[in-house]
Design a protein around this motif. Structure first.
Motif, PDB file in Angstrom:
ATOM      1  N   GLY A  59       0.813  -1.221   0.000  1.00 43.04           N
ATOM      2  CA  GLY A  59       0.000   0.000   0.000  1.00 43.04           C
ATOM      3  C   GLY A  59       0.843   1.266   0.000  1.00 43.04           C
ATOM      4  N   ASP A  60       2.122   1.164   0.370  1.00 40.08           N
ATOM      5  CA  ASP A  60       2.975   2.349   0.411  1.00 40.08           C
ATOM      6  C   ASP A  60       3.193   2.903  -0.987  1.00 40.08           C
ATOM      7  OD1 ASP A  60       5.343   1.534   3.103  1.00 40.08           O
ATOM      8  OD2 ASP A  60       3.232   2.146   3.111  1.00 40.08           O
ATOM      9  N   GLU A  61       3.300   4.261  -1.064  1.00 40.55           N
ATOM     10  CA  GLU A  61       3.729   4.908  -2.307  1.00 40.55           C
ATOM     11  C   GLU A  61       5.235   5.082  -2.219  1.00 40.55           C
ATOM     12  OE1 GLU A  61      -0.065   6.038  -4.278  1.00 40.55           O
ATOM     13  OE2 GLU A  61       2.027   6.090  -4.938  1.00 40.55           O
ATOM     14  N   VAL A  62       5.939   4.759  -3.312  1.00 41.59           N
ATOM     15  CA  VAL A  62       7.400   4.940  -3.298  1.00 41.59           C
ATOM     16  C   VAL A  62       7.813   5.845  -4.443  1.00 41.59           C
ATOM     17  CG1 VAL A  62       7.950   2.767  -2.132  1.00 41.59           C
ATOM     18  CG2 VAL A  62       7.792   2.829  -4.623  1.00 41.59           C
ATOM     19  N   SER A  63       8.947   6.564  -4.256  1.00 34.51           N
ATOM     20  CA  SER A  63       9.535   7.402  -5.297  1.00 34.51           C
ATOM     21  C   SER A  63      10.866   6.795  -5.704  1.00 34.51           C
ATOM     22  CB  SER A  63       9.778   8.813  -4.744  1.00 34.51           C
ATOM     23  OG  SER A  63       8.694   9.242  -4.001  1.00 34.51           O
ATOM     24  N   PRO A  64      11.348   7.173  -6.870  1.00 35.29           N
ATOM     25  CA  PRO A  64      12.644   6.609  -7.303  1.00 35.29           C
ATOM     26  C   PRO A  64      13.720   6.927  -6.265  1.00 35.29           C
ATOM     27  CG  PRO A  64      11.603   7.760  -9.119  1.00 35.29           C
ATOM     28  CD  PRO A  64      10.752   8.022  -7.900  1.00 35.29           C
ATOM     29  N   GLY A  65      14.501   5.900  -5.915  1.00 33.89           N
ATOM     30  CA  GLY A  65      15.580   6.080  -4.944  1.00 33.89           C
ATOM     31  C   GLY A  65      15.210   5.645  -3.543  1.00 33.89           C
ATOM     32  N   ASP A  66      13.927   5.418  -3.279  1.00 31.38           N
ATOM     33  CA  ASP A  66      13.532   4.928  -1.949  1.00 31.38           C
ATOM     34  C   ASP A  66      14.063   3.518  -1.744  1.00 31.38           C
ATOM     35  OD1 ASP A  66      10.171   6.402  -1.716  1.00 31.38           O
ATOM     36  OD2 ASP A  66      12.201   7.267  -1.567  1.00 31.38           O
ATOM     37  N   VAL A  67      14.597   3.266  -0.534  1.00 33.92           N
ATOM     38  CA  VAL A  67      15.080   1.912  -0.256  1.00 33.92           C
ATOM     39  C   VAL A  67      13.886   1.001  -0.030  1.00 33.92           C
ATOM     40  CG1 VAL A  67      16.383   0.477   1.346  1.00 33.92           C
ATOM     41  CG2 VAL A  67      17.225   2.758   0.756  1.00 33.92           C
ATOM     42  N   LEU A  68      13.809  -0.112  -0.758  1.00 30.22           N
ATOM     43  CA  LEU A  68      12.698  -1.053  -0.610  1.00 30.22           C
ATOM     44  C   LEU A  68      13.048  -2.151   0.374  1.00 30.22           C
ATOM     45  CD1 LEU A  68      11.766  -1.410  -4.384  1.00 30.22           C
ATOM     46  CD2 LEU A  68      10.585  -0.058  -2.650  1.00 30.22           C
ATOM     47  N   LEU A  69      14.193  -2.789   0.136  1.00 32.87           N
ATOM     48  CA  LEU A  69      14.612  -3.800   1.089  1.00 32.87           C
ATOM     49  C   LEU A  69      16.134  -3.926   1.115  1.00 32.87           C
ATOM     50  CD1 LEU A  69      15.410  -6.550  -0.709  1.00 32.87           C
ATOM     51  CD2 LEU A  69      12.976  -6.904  -0.670  1.00 32.87           C
ATOM     52  N   ARG A  70      16.621  -4.556   2.192  1.00 30.77           N
ATOM     53  CA  ARG A  70      18.059  -4.776   2.357  1.00 30.77           C
ATOM     54  C   ARG A  70      18.303  -6.271   2.459  1.00 30.77           C
ATOM     55  NH1 ARG A  70      19.464  -3.087   7.152  1.00 30.77           N
ATOM     56  NH2 ARG A  70      17.366  -2.609   7.868  1.00 30.77           N
ATOM     57  N   PHE A  71      19.425  -6.737   1.846  1.00 34.24           N
ATOM     58  CA  PHE A  71      19.735  -8.164   1.913  1.00 34.24           C
ATOM     59  C   PHE A  71      21.231  -8.357   2.051  1.00 34.24           C
ATOM     60  CE2 PHE A  71      21.552  -8.752  -2.289  1.00 34.24           C
ATOM     61  CZ  PHE A  71      20.980  -7.736  -3.027  1.00 34.24           C
ATOM     62  N   LYS A  72      21.577  -9.558   2.509  1.00 38.38           N
ATOM     63  CA  LYS A  72      22.986  -9.930   2.705  1.00 38.38           C
ATOM     64  C   LYS A  72      23.301 -11.015   1.673  1.00 38.38           C
ATOM     65  CE  LYS A  72      25.869 -11.074   6.724  1.00 38.38           C
ATOM     66  NZ  LYS A  72      26.008  -9.737   7.297  1.00 38.38           N
ATOM     67  N   ALA A  73      24.359 -10.777   0.865  1.00 35.92           N
ATOM     68  CA  ALA A  73      24.763 -11.782  -0.120  1.00 35.92           C
ATOM     69  C   ALA A  73      26.273 -11.751  -0.271  1.00 35.92           C
ATOM     70  CB  ALA A  73      24.105 -11.502  -1.472  1.00 35.92           C
ATOM     71  N   MET A  74      26.905 -12.937  -0.347  1.00 34.81           N
ATOM     72  CA  MET A  74      28.359 -13.029  -0.522  1.00 34.81           C
ATOM     73  C   MET A  74      29.069 -12.142   0.494  1.00 34.81           C
ATOM     74  SD  MET A  74      28.532 -15.229  -2.871  1.00 34.81           S
ATOM     75  CE  MET A  74      30.166 -15.244  -3.544  1.00 34.81           C
ATOM     76  N   LYS A  75      28.619 -12.185   1.717  1.00 32.73           N
ATOM     77  CA  LYS A  75      29.230 -11.492   2.840  1.00 32.73           C
ATOM     78  C   LYS A  75      29.163  -9.967   2.727  1.00 32.73           C
ATOM     79  CE  LYS A  75      32.439 -15.268   3.870  1.00 32.73           C
ATOM     80  NZ  LYS A  75      32.487 -16.059   2.642  1.00 32.73           N
ATOM     81  N   MET A  76      28.303  -9.460   1.844  1.00 36.42           N
ATOM     82  CA  MET A  76      28.151  -8.004   1.717  1.00 36.42           C
ATOM     83  C   MET A  76      26.697  -7.636   1.952  1.00 36.42           C
ATOM     84  SD  MET A  76      31.067  -6.570   0.160  1.00 36.42           S
ATOM     85  CE  MET A  76      30.361  -5.294  -0.832  1.00 36.42           C
ATOM     86  N   ASP A  77      26.484  -6.444   2.585  1.00 37.08           N
ATOM     87  CA  ASP A  77      25.126  -5.938   2.746  1.00 37.08           C
ATOM     88  C   ASP A  77      24.767  -5.100   1.523  1.00 37.08           C
ATOM     89  OD1 ASP A  77      25.170  -5.319   6.364  1.00 37.08           O
ATOM     90  OD2 ASP A  77      25.135  -7.155   5.159  1.00 37.08           O
TER      91      ASP A  77
END
Lengths: 109, 514
Positions: A59-77
């Motif tokens: 339901g949220d409105e987002v604009s370009p550049g808004d952070v949607l989600l964060r993940f950890k992969a290959m030991k990097m955030d």
């Protein structure tokens, strides 16, 4: 070469020069997937990862550049940011989820 | 008296080391269906021909408890011997000693025998059976691998390098086989991968067994990392012996020349190729109707079956064959088959082995998957390899040769020396059906009876263009020959090309489409 009969059942291979008969396909040909154009309303994971943060909700409105989600992969955030303006339709992952590559994580309206 | 006690001491030292990691470790090796390193060398080499070096090399590591460990031969056996009378250099990793792990001295021994192989210009055979780097030796293990990879590259194209994967070959270790010419694998014994199942499980959460990830079949059928597949170690050794007796020992010598023999009568070249160009046949039957004794050593038999490559002899001389295979994917060219053929052509060129090309293909395989997999750059490898090769190149067009496929399969334009065509050859820019779909499309669409016009146009094109005589009229082919004349024409071409010398612009090396 006592029996030159190549095979019982003939398969077809289509080329620009016509259709030709053959006895076997290669494994890579058998496993090929039909091409699907990318759906701009779908956010797919591009690397196997663990979700460590979800910054929006349905339901949220987002604009370009808004952070949607964060993940950890290959030991990097890493972060995924919105590329276009839009409204979140659905979120299919939760913090702590281990996702493979190509998993549908979010949908936009 | 003194010399006797010294001899006795020598024998005792050698005997102790010959047991490798001890009886228990040897039993474990056997339980896995594997031979020991020493048994492998003895089985592979000519009887009583093996001379071992560096038996008494010891590690001098002292971190992580290494100072208390005695590792016979530091886990690898090196030496020289012969295979079918050809001198060879060999190393075999000993899995019973610290899991065959590679430490500084272990790597030094391998580097030494690789140096000998290169300096003496003899084939190098590496039997890989190792758990990988000896972690306790840290950066020294990495240095060891680096020295081996450099030597593989240095020797590439100078001496034949053969890797035999008779156990695990993982992580950095697996790059050495990848840099060699021919990789031999054995079902259920060979395991090759960069990151193994444990790491994949931890980092990606995917579960897969060692066999499914990098077993012998995977690398023979899917990845193209292996070139010869066997169901037992013994079968593998027979394959290696056959190969060594067929290829040159280095890049300045010819392959062992043997007496010529006629192809076996059961391979009748007139019976192989059907008249209907849409019906497939096994091109290996054509190859066997041309080679001495119908002998053919196929390379990468299980990978990219739509092209066949391998070694055979014609009038005693080893030649390399490249042939489209109609019974798989109608013999089209695609990413994998282009890779397979290009690499084989470059091997033959590096080692002065003439190339005989048998052509019958309907062009390239269309598809988004092919395009996105880079068929442009993979296909270009084949053009590069044929053009670059300066060994005698003889092409026989058996049947279809349409469009880009005609150019790619050793055409005169890529500087094949002799190009022959059978009377049923169709050398044209399009196949007749393709011509109907493209050249005559408008005419067919606008006709009163499109179906009949289409049939007529196909027939017209067939008669006018789907033959060898249009190309022959331009001298693009040298001769139209009957199938039963093929061996005679090819053998003659090979014999007159014995001293072929062509000059190419001086360069350090080109930039092939990697």
């Amino acid at each position: 070469m006592s029996n030159n009969k190549s095979c019982e059942e003939l398969l077809s291979v289509q080329t620009m020069h016509g259709t030709f008969k053959t006895c076997a396909y290669t494994p890579s040909f058998k496993q090929r997937k039909a091409w699907q154009p990318a759906n701009p309303k779908h956010l797919l994971s591009f690397i196997p990862s663990t979700i460590i943060g979800i910054e929006v909700k349905a339901g949220d409105e987002v604009s370009p550049g808004d952070v949607l989600l964060r993940f950890k992969a290959m030991k990097m955030d890493n972060t995924i940011k919105a590329e276009t303006a839009g409204r979140i339709k659905a979120i299919h992952v939760a913090v702590g989820d281990k996702v493979a590559k190509g998993v549908l994580m979010m949908e936009f309206e | 008296m003194q010399i006797e006690s010294k001899l006795y001491e020598l024998e005792k030292r050698k005997e102790k080391i010959s047991h490798g990691g001890g009886m228990k470790a040897i039993e474990k090796q056997k339980a896995m269906g594997k031979l020991t390193a020493r048994e492998r060398i003895i089985a592979l080499l000519d009887a009583d021909s093996f001379h071992e070096y560096d038996i008494f090399v010891e590690h001098d590591a002292h971190d992580f408890g290494m100072q208390n460990k005695e590792l016979p031969g530091d886990g690898v056996i090196i030496g020289t011997g012969s295979i079918c009378g050809v001198p060879v250099a060999i190393f075999a990793q000993d899995f019973t000693v610290a899991g065959g792990s590679l430490g500084l001295m272990h790597a030094r021994k391998i580097s030494k025998i690789m140096d000998y192989a290169l300096n003496m210009r003899m084939p190098l055979i590496g039997i890989n059976d190792s758990g990988g780097a000896r972690i306790q030796e840290g950066v020294n293990a990495l240095a060891g691998y680096g020295e081996i990879f450099f030597r593989n590259t240095l020797s590439s194209g100078v001496i034949p390098q053969i890797s035999v994967i008779l156990g695990p070959c993982a992580g950095g270790a697996v790059y050495s086989p990848a840099l060699t010419d021919f990789v031999f694998v054995v079902d259920n014994i060979s395991k090759m991968f960069i990151t193994g199942p444990e790491v994949i499980k931890t980092v990606l959460g995917e579960e897969i067994s060692q066999e499914e990830l990098g077993g012998a079949r995977v690398h023979s059928e899917i990845t193209g990392n292996a070139h010869f597949f066997a169901t037992s170690e013994e079968e593998c050794f027979v394959q290696i012996r056959k190969l060594i007796s067929t290829i040159p020992a280095n890049n300045t010598e010819k392959a062992p020349l043997i007496e010529t023999a006629e192809p076996k009568p059961e391979y009748d070249i007139n019976q192989v190729v059907p008249g209907d160009p849409t019906i497939p046949y096994d091109v290996r039957n054509v190859i066997k109707s041309l080679t001495d004794d119908s002998d053919f050593i196929e390379v990468m038999e299980l990978f990219a079956g739509n092209i066949v490559v391998g070694f055979g002899r014609i009038e005693g001389e080893t030649v390399g064959f490249v042939a489209n295979q109609p019974i798989v994917m109608a013999g089209v060219l695609d990413c994998d088959s282009s890779d397979k053929a290009a690499r084989f052509i470059r091997y033959c060129d590096a080692f002065n082995i003439p190339i005989v090309t048998l052509e019958d293909l309907p062009g390239y395989l269309p598809g988004v998957d092919q395009e996105h997999a880079g068929v442009i750059r993979h296909g270009a490898k084949l053009l590069y390899a044929y053009s670059e090769a300066t060994v005698p190149k003889i092409t026989v067009i058996l049947r279809k040769a349409y469009g880009g496929g005609y150019i790619a399969m050793g055409s005169r334009h890529l500087r094949a020396d002799f190009v022959f065509a059978w009377p049923g050859a169709e050398i044209a820019v399009m196949g007749p059906e393709g011509a109907a779909n493209i050249i005559f499309r408008k005419e067919i669409m606008e006709a009163e009876n499109p179906e009949e016009t289409r049939k007529a146009k196909i027939q017209e094109y067939k008669e006018k263009f789907a033959n060898p005589y249009v190309a022959a009229a331009k001298g693009y082919i040298d001769s139209v020959i009957a199938p039963e004349e093929t061996r005679r024409f090819v053998a003659h071409a090979l014999s007159v090309a014995k001293h072929k010398t062509v000059l190419r612009p001086t360069k350090k090396h080109g930039i092939p489409p990697f």
